[in-house]
Design a protein around this motif. Structure first.
Motif, mmCIF file in Angstrom:
data_model
loop_
_atom_site.group_PDB
_atom_site.id
_atom_site.type_symbol
_atom_site.label_atom_id
_atom_site.label_comp_id
_atom_site.label_asym_id
_atom_site.label_seq_id
_atom_site.Cartn_x
_atom_site.Cartn_y
_atom_site.Cartn_z
ATOM 1 N N ARG A 93 72.920 23.675 -92.393
ATOM 2 C CA ARG A 93 73.577 22.393 -92.650
ATOM 3 C C ARG A 93 75.068 22.589 -92.925
ATOM 4 O O ARG A 93 75.904 21.832 -92.434
ATOM 5 C CB ARG A 93 72.907 21.700 -93.827
ATOM 6 C CG ARG A 93 71.476 21.243 -93.567
ATOM 7 C CD ARG A 93 70.940 20.451 -94.720
ATOM 8 N NE ARG A 93 71.726 19.241 -94.950
ATOM 9 C CZ ARG A 93 71.525 18.395 -95.950
ATOM 10 N NH1 ARG A 93 70.552 18.637 -96.828
ATOM 11 N NH2 ARG A 93 72.287 17.318 -96.089
ATOM 12 N N HIS A 123 76.843 25.131 -91.866
ATOM 13 C CA HIS A 123 77.458 25.553 -90.617
ATOM 14 C C HIS A 123 77.686 24.364 -89.685
ATOM 15 O O HIS A 123 78.701 24.317 -88.974
ATOM 16 C CB HIS A 123 76.577 26.594 -89.920
ATOM 17 C CG HIS A 123 76.589 27.936 -90.588
ATOM 18 N ND1 HIS A 123 77.718 28.470 -91.165
ATOM 19 C CD2 HIS A 123 75.605 28.866 -90.767
ATOM 20 C CE1 HIS A 123 77.449 29.660 -91.673
ATOM 21 N NE2 HIS A 123 76.155 29.918 -91.448
ATOM 22 N N SER A 124 76.751 23.414 -89.665
ATOM 23 C CA SER A 124 76.905 22.245 -88.795
ATOM 24 C C SER A 124 78.115 21.421 -89.206
ATOM 25 O O SER A 124 78.892 20.959 -88.352
ATOM 26 C CB SER A 124 75.633 21.396 -88.838
ATOM 27 O OG SER A 124 74.520 22.113 -88.357
ATOM 28 N N ARG A 125 78.280 21.237 -90.513
ATOM 29 C CA ARG A 125 79.455 20.492 -90.977
ATOM 30 C C ARG A 125 80.751 21.244 -90.627
ATOM 31 O O ARG A 125 81.750 20.639 -90.215
ATOM 32 C CB ARG A 125 79.370 20.252 -92.482
ATOM 33 C CG ARG A 125 78.272 19.257 -92.876
ATOM 34 C CD ARG A 125 78.470 18.795 -94.308
ATOM 35 N NE ARG A 125 78.325 19.895 -95.258
ATOM 36 C CZ ARG A 125 77.197 20.195 -95.878
ATOM 37 N NH1 ARG A 125 76.099 19.478 -95.650
ATOM 38 N NH2 ARG A 125 77.142 21.194 -96.740
ATOM 39 N N ARG A 128 81.136 23.358 -88.155
ATOM 40 C CA ARG A 128 81.331 23.327 -86.710
ATOM 41 C C ARG A 128 81.968 22.007 -86.267
ATOM 42 O O ARG A 128 82.838 21.982 -85.403
ATOM 43 C CB ARG A 128 79.990 23.538 -86.001
ATOM 44 C CG ARG A 128 80.103 23.743 -84.494
ATOM 45 C CD ARG A 128 78.724 23.894 -83.879
ATOM 46 N NE ARG A 128 78.074 25.085 -84.377
ATOM 47 C CZ ARG A 128 78.219 26.295 -83.855
ATOM 48 N NH1 ARG A 128 79.025 26.466 -82.822
ATOM 49 N NH2 ARG A 128 77.577 27.326 -84.364
ATOM 50 N N ARG A 129 81.497 20.899 -86.861
ATOM 51 C CA ARG A 129 82.097 19.604 -86.526
ATOM 52 C C ARG A 129 83.561 19.541 -86.979
ATOM 53 O O ARG A 129 84.410 18.952 -86.300
ATOM 54 C CB ARG A 129 81.289 18.483 -87.172
ATOM 55 C CG ARG A 129 79.933 18.239 -86.521
ATOM 56 C CD ARG A 129 79.336 16.926 -86.986
ATOM 57 N NE ARG A 129 79.091 16.935 -88.435
ATOM 58 C CZ ARG A 129 77.948 17.273 -88.994
ATOM 59 N NH1 ARG A 129 76.923 17.662 -88.222
ATOM 60 N NH2 ARG A 129 77.795 17.244 -90.301
ATOM 61 N N GLY A 163 74.429 28.138 -81.048
ATOM 62 C CA GLY A 163 73.462 27.053 -80.956
ATOM 63 C C GLY A 163 72.056 27.558 -80.701
ATOM 64 O O GLY A 163 71.076 27.003 -81.209
ATOM 65 N N ILE A 190 70.575 28.706 -83.943
ATOM 66 C CA ILE A 190 70.201 27.572 -84.790
ATOM 67 C C ILE A 190 68.877 26.971 -84.327
ATOM 68 O O ILE A 190 67.991 26.678 -85.130
ATOM 69 C CB ILE A 190 71.322 26.523 -84.783
ATOM 70 C CG1 ILE A 190 72.583 27.086 -85.466
ATOM 71 C CG2 ILE A 190 70.878 25.244 -85.474
ATOM 72 C CD1 ILE A 190 73.781 26.178 -85.377
#
Length: 338
Positions: free
Chosen positions: A227, A229-231, A233-234, A254, A257
């Motif tokens: 989570r 990492h996703s933030r 990455r965005r 990706g 993940i």
């Protein structure tokens, strides 16, 4: 010992209709397990990009599940089919215990199938734990993954997993005099039967829930990191500059993940399917025999052997595409160029 309608063998599971439904379920499960895991092995071993430590661990899990579908389920189908055709039950289905001391009982089918089912179940759980740790390294330390997780180490861990699991599977017969193997007409499987209140059987749920609990905790840490990492990455995707690509290389890919999410789903599925068996084993060790419940518990665990291909296909697009090409007979041009 008195039994109620749910746990008694006089319920729906032992009626003519119940036996027919159980036989149909066994046949479908055997076909799904053999087809699904054969397809999984074909994809993992036949595609170059899956010849990695992660792919080898998945292949080990598929071999364990394939063994259940090839050896354990057909024996039960043979016994149920003989009864469905109106003939006498095979002689080996009589509740004559097979001890681990050898002798005439060594030729009993349960002397092979019982430890195989237990050993493959332990292999599956230990492999899921290894997959969870491998994905955690890929998510938490992506730059150190190739150094920490190597093919040689993974192969050694797979071999240790198989040897340790099957040693643990036969240990109640080697060291516990109050445990034997027999074909249970309630569960329709070769199971460990305590002659008395045998505490040796508690070794199985203790070992399994230790590894499954550790796998769940590691998955929670990995998913929490995903989570973040996703933030990140965005946030990096919205920036422009030279530091964006350098920062992105420090994040898991990706594919990593998606693979981590697939292993998390696989861990939850196996935990849910093994929990009823753990309750049953604890009850049997205390001298209880829950007939109807034992059928649903053991066959729910056996049904988990065909979930791998479904979870992989749902979580990994390339795996799904490769599996569809194998089923339809289409040529994989991308793998040919690779």
């Amino acid at each position: 010992m008195p039994e109620d309608v749910w746990f008694g063998c006089g319920g729906c599971c032992c009626s003519a209709l119940g036996r027919a439904v159980a036989l149909l379920f066994m046949l479908l499960l055997a076909a799904a397990t053999l087809l699904g895991n054969s397809l999984t092995l074909a994809v993992l071993l036949g595609t170059r990009r899956y010849r990695t430590p992660h792919g080898y661990l998945k292949a080990s899990l598929a071999v364990a599940d394939l063994t259940v579908g090839a050896l354990v389920v057909p024996l039960s189908v043979h016994a149920e089919l003989a009864l469905a055709l109106g003939g006498p039950a095979p002689a080996w289905t009589a509740r004559a215990s097979v001890s681990g001391s050898g002798g005439d009982g060594a030729l009993h089918p349960c002397a092979l199938v019982g430890p195989v089912f237990a050993g493959c179940t332990l292999v599956s759980i230990s492999t899921i734990f290894l997959l969870t740790v491998e994905r955690a390294v890929a998510v938490l330390r992506p730059l150190h993954r190739d150094v920490v997780v190597t093919r040689r180490r993974t192969g050694a861990l797979i071999a240790l997993s198989w040897l340790g699991s099957f040693f643990l599977a036969v240990s109640p017969l080697l060291f516990g005099r109050d445990v034997a193997l027999e074909y249970n007409p309630c569960s329709r499987m070769c199971t460990y039967a305590p002659r008395a209140a045998a505490s040796a059987l508690l070794l199985f749920p203790a070992f399994d829930f230790t590894l499954l609990g550790a796998a769940v905790l590691v998955n929670l840490v990995s998913l929490g990191s995903l989570r973040r990492h996703s933030r990140r990455r965005r946030r990096l995707a919205g920036n422009e500059g030279a530091g964006t690509s350098a920062g992105a290389r420090r994040l898991p890919s990706g594919a990593d993940i998606r693979a981590a999410r697939s292993i998390g789903a696989l861990t939850l599925a196996f935990t849910a399917s093994f929990s009823p068996v753990a309750v049953l084993v604890v009850g049997n060790a205390r001298g209880n025999e829950w007939c109807g419940f034992s059928f649903f518990a053991f066959w729910g665990l056996a049904a988990n052997s065909c979930w791998n291909v479904v979870i992989y296909s749902a979580g990994e697009r390339r795996f799904r595409q490769r599996a569809l090409r194998l089923l339809t007979g289409c040529r994989d041009k991308s793998s040919t160029h690779t």
